[in-house]
Design an enzyme around this catalytic site. Structure first.
Site, mmCIF file in Angstrom:
data_model
loop_
_atom_site.group_PDB
_atom_site.id
_atom_site.type_symbol
_atom_site.label_atom_id
_atom_site.label_comp_id
_atom_site.label_asym_id
_atom_site.label_seq_id
_atom_site.Cartn_x
_atom_site.Cartn_y
_atom_site.Cartn_z
ATOM 1 N N GLU A 133 -10.597 4.178 3.458
ATOM 2 C CA GLU A 133 -9.797 4.928 2.518
ATOM 3 C C GLU A 133 -10.144 4.552 1.180
ATOM 4 O O GLU A 133 -10.052 3.485 0.830
ATOM 5 C CB GLU A 133 -8.362 4.512 2.895
ATOM 6 C CG GLU A 133 -7.856 5.026 4.447
ATOM 7 C CD GLU A 133 -6.226 4.820 4.577
ATOM 8 O OE1 GLU A 133 -5.697 3.994 4.043
ATOM 9 O OE2 GLU A 133 -5.898 5.659 5.457
ATOM 10 N N ASP A 164 -9.462 0.458 1.734
ATOM 11 C CA ASP A 164 -8.252 0.239 2.779
ATOM 12 C C ASP A 164 -8.927 0.584 4.078
ATOM 13 O O ASP A 164 -8.540 1.339 4.680
ATOM 14 C CB ASP A 164 -7.046 0.874 2.529
ATOM 15 C CG ASP A 164 -5.826 0.459 3.704
ATOM 16 O OD1 ASP A 164 -5.889 -0.599 3.994
ATOM 17 O OD2 ASP A 164 -4.931 1.223 3.693
ATOM 18 N N HIS A 206 -3.604 14.218 1.349
ATOM 19 C CA HIS A 206 -3.947 12.874 2.451
ATOM 20 C C HIS A 206 -2.645 12.963 3.636
ATOM 21 O O HIS A 206 -2.883 13.062 4.819
ATOM 22 C CB HIS A 206 -4.382 11.490 2.016
ATOM 23 C CG HIS A 206 -4.445 10.717 2.868
ATOM 24 N ND1 HIS A 206 -5.632 10.317 3.994
ATOM 25 C CD2 HIS A 206 -3.591 9.613 3.181
ATOM 26 C CE1 HIS A 206 -5.367 9.276 4.603
ATOM 27 N NE2 HIS A 206 -3.936 8.715 4.197
ATOM 28 N N LYS A 252 -4.886 -2.483 9.861
ATOM 29 C CA LYS A 252 -5.046 -2.163 8.553
ATOM 30 C C LYS A 252 -5.306 -3.811 7.971
ATOM 31 O O LYS A 252 -6.018 -3.959 6.858
ATOM 32 C CB LYS A 252 -3.803 -1.458 7.639
ATOM 33 C CG LYS A 252 -3.498 -0.286 7.912
ATOM 34 C CD LYS A 252 -4.375 0.726 7.165
ATOM 35 C CE LYS A 252 -3.819 2.060 7.468
ATOM 36 N NZ LYS A 252 -4.448 3.141 6.430
ATOM 37 N N GLU A 294 -10.020 12.722 7.808
ATOM 38 C CA GLU A 294 -9.866 13.750 7.171
ATOM 39 C C GLU A 294 -11.277 14.744 7.278
ATOM 40 O O GLU A 294 -11.146 15.808 7.455
ATOM 41 C CB GLU A 294 -9.477 13.704 5.875
ATOM 42 C CG GLU A 294 -7.931 13.433 5.532
ATOM 43 C CD GLU A 294 -7.417 12.889 4.138
ATOM 44 O OE1 GLU A 294 -7.391 13.914 3.676
ATOM 45 O OE2 GLU A 294 -7.745 11.710 3.882
ATOM 46 N N GLN A 336 -4.298 2.199 15.106
ATOM 47 C CA GLN A 336 -3.338 2.865 13.998
ATOM 48 C C GLN A 336 -2.487 3.837 15.126
ATOM 49 O O GLN A 336 -1.188 3.906 15.027
ATOM 50 C CB GLN A 336 -3.688 3.568 13.027
ATOM 51 C CG GLN A 336 -2.531 4.139 12.177
ATOM 52 C CD GLN A 336 -3.519 4.544 10.861
ATOM 53 O OE1 GLN A 336 -4.723 4.553 10.533
ATOM 54 N NE2 GLN A 336 -2.454 5.036 9.890
ATOM 55 N N THR A 396 -9.104 -5.598 3.563
ATOM 56 C CA THR A 396 -8.912 -4.674 2.267
ATOM 57 C C THR A 396 -9.938 -5.133 1.255
ATOM 58 O O THR A 396 -9.892 -6.166 0.740
ATOM 59 C CB THR A 396 -7.655 -4.673 1.931
ATOM 60 O OG1 THR A 396 -6.663 -4.397 2.942
ATOM 61 C CG2 THR A 396 -7.465 -3.738 0.752
ATOM 62 N N ARG A 437 -8.370 3.879 13.086
ATOM 63 C CA ARG A 437 -7.458 4.939 13.639
ATOM 64 C C ARG A 437 -7.204 4.781 14.965
ATOM 65 O O ARG A 437 -5.818 5.329 15.144
ATOM 66 C CB ARG A 437 -8.115 6.251 13.102
ATOM 67 C CG ARG A 437 -8.590 6.459 11.918
ATOM 68 C CD ARG A 437 -7.818 6.301 10.814
ATOM 69 N NE ARG A 437 -8.239 6.738 9.738
ATOM 70 C CZ ARG A 437 -7.365 6.396 8.520
ATOM 71 N NH1 ARG A 437 -6.548 5.784 8.409
ATOM 72 N NH2 ARG A 437 -7.986 6.503 7.240
ATOM 73 N N GLU A 478 -9.083 4.311 -2.526
ATOM 74 C CA GLU A 478 -8.048 4.164 -3.010
ATOM 75 C C GLU A 478 -8.176 3.403 -4.463
ATOM 76 O O GLU A 478 -9.391 2.872 -4.557
ATOM 77 C CB GLU A 478 -6.904 3.007 -2.194
ATOM 78 C CG GLU A 478 -6.431 3.551 -0.999
ATOM 79 C CD GLU A 478 -5.398 2.953 -0.475
ATOM 80 O OE1 GLU A 478 -4.756 2.420 -0.916
ATOM 81 O OE2 GLU A 478 -5.229 3.216 0.871
ATOM 82 N N ASP A 528 0.825 -1.152 -0.011
ATOM 83 C CA ASP A 528 0.179 -0.011 0.031
ATOM 84 C C ASP A 528 0.800 1.149 0.193
ATOM 85 O O ASP A 528 1.638 1.279 0.781
ATOM 86 C CB ASP A 528 -0.853 -0.016 1.190
ATOM 87 C CG ASP A 528 -1.956 1.151 1.033
ATOM 88 O OD1 ASP A 528 -2.333 1.315 0.093
ATOM 89 O OD2 ASP A 528 -2.649 1.332 2.147
HETATM 90 CA CA CA Z 1 -3.863 3.060 2.678
#
Ligand code: CA
Length: 436
Positions: free
Chosen positions: A210, A244, A145, A264, A384, A251, A268, A248, A212, A138
């Site tokens: 996320e 993804d 971001h 993570k 975000e 993380q 996915t 948080r 992506e 990844d």
């Molecule tokens: Ca990611």
């Protein structure tokens, strides 16, 4: 792969009527690949190509004596339960099968009756992962971001100095790559809330998505060799949508010094259809780096990359809460962005990944990284959108969210549209959160 050919002609029309409807993701100019079987059956999974609301069964088609030589070899390779063998064949095989399928599906095709025997309604099929994914990497290619997230994790030092020089990435977990439609179990992990004295093991309270793109490697490289930037795109089979999922709170506690781990690796999601790089040729853009930014090192720079290294792929996230779905309200659009805002191009990712001699293999998956753009409506993660949970998002029915709650459904969509080409799409990538 940026050259246009007869398969991109926006005037092409298919005898599969649904493929010609405006706004449909799978016109004859797209022809993406997936692995499928009849829903609920015990048939073998095999490769298929999307056309309108139909799936063209490549295993049946390859038994009809319509193709010869490399095209037939390609069709047979794409008939298996994964696309790895087909991906490993390379550009010339992918291209020759695409051309043959395009000619078979055009409105004046002579073999229409035989080809029609190989079509299934898309709503009657189920999918498998399109490839055996040996490795998943990844990346982190949106500077917007990276800066937004950096501000939350390190207010005094949002963007680390390596960002403008190195395409940042980490090795993800291939075994938990799942398909669109599979539900997402809220993970548990070590949480260390601000002010706490010691961590606890608990379900994540800050579950996020996320947006992506997933990049599927076609032909690999041998261990010890690097892929020069002007050959990088020849090694890429195509792209899909990728979510993804990220915890948080897990993380924030675990990520230093080695980067994300259990925050993570629980799931996915990818969309089932892989849009080939050849299909994306009409939507290429120049890659530019502002004059006041460091320019890429020579191994990450080329004339071709500057002229057409970027892609204009439109991307959208919708969120539907359980009460919205009960009331049959549509998902609310919470982000609309484009891959064009990426700081690093796809070719730069491939070249950087192999510059140390690391070998990529057919079916390897790369994530682009969260594709946030510069504007407030282009933020591609809840972290975000809600500034780390400080500013809740208010939905049209009055409900609020900081992070995802059980029953929330996240849908990613992607498409390309320009005035000189047909509109093509990626389908969708859906996931719904639950707790055990
Ligand atoms: Ca990611």
């Amino acid at each position: 792969m940026t050259a246009l050919n007869e398969t991109h002609d926006p005037k092409l029309i298919s005898w599969v009527a649904s493929a010609n409807l405006p706004g449909n993701d799978f016109p004859i100019q797209n022809l993406p690949f997936a692995v499928f079987r009849r829903k609920g059956s015990d048939e073998a999974f095999r490769g298929g190509v999307a056309i309108g609301d139909q799936v063209l069964d490549l295993a049946t088609l390859s038994s009809k004596n319509l193709f010869a030589g490399e095209t037939q070899q390609a069709a047979l390779a794409a008939s298996g339960s994964t696309l790895n063998d087909f991906m490993a064949m390379g550009q010339s095989a992918w291209s020759s099968l695409r051309l043959a399928l395009s000619r078979l599906l055009r409105e004046d095709a002579k073999q229409q009756a035989i080809t029609a025997q190989c079509l299934l309604d898309m709503e009657d099929v189920e999918y498998a992962l399109p490839a055996h994914i040996g490795d998943y990497t990844d990346f982190y290619t949106s500077i917007y971001h990276a800066t937004n997230v950096g501000k939350l994790f390190r207010p005094d030092n949002p963007l680390l100095p390596n960002y403008r020089w190195v395409p940042i990435g980490y090795h993800g977990r291939a075994s938990s790559v799942i398909l669109s439609g599979d539900d997402i179990q809220r993970p548990q992990g070590q949480l260390m809330p601000p002010g706490a004295e010691r961590p606890t093991l608990a379900p994540s309270k800050r579950l996020d998505f996320e947006l992506e793109l997933g990049i599927f490697v076609g032909t690999g490289n041998s261990l010890g060799t690097a892929i020069p930037i002007d050959q990088a795109e020849q090694h890429v089979f195509g792209m899909c949508l990728l979510n993804d999922w990220s915890a948080r709170d897990i993380q924030g506690w675990e990520y230093q010094p080695l980067g994300p781990f259990l925050s993570k690796s629980f799931a996915t999601s990818i969309s089932p259809w892989i849009v080939t790089l050849e299909a994306l040729a009409p939507y290429r853009l120049p890659f530019t780096r502002d004059a006041d930014e460091p320019q890429p090192l020579p191994y990450l720079d080329s004339e071709h990359n500057r002229a057409a290294g970027a892609f204009d792929i439109q991307l959208k996230i919708t969120l539907a809460t359980p009460s919205m779905r009960e009331a049959e309200l549509p998902g609310h659009t919470i982000c609309q962005t484009s891959y064009r805002h990426a700081y690093w191009t796809l070719a730069q990712l491939i070249t950087h990944h192999t510059v140390n001699g690391c070998n990529l293999q057919a079916g390897d998956l790369l994530g682009s990284g969260t594709l946030s753009g510069p504007e407030p409506h282009q933020l591609a993660a809840m972290l975000e959108i809600t500034q780390g949970g400080k500013q809740p998002l208010t939905l049209p029915n009055g409900e609020q969210r900081t992070f995802l709650e059980d029953g929330d459904q996240v849908t990613l969509r992607g498409w390309c549209a320009t005035k000189d080409a047909a509109r093509i799409g990626f389908g969708e990538c859906i996931g719904t959160v639950f707790s055990r």
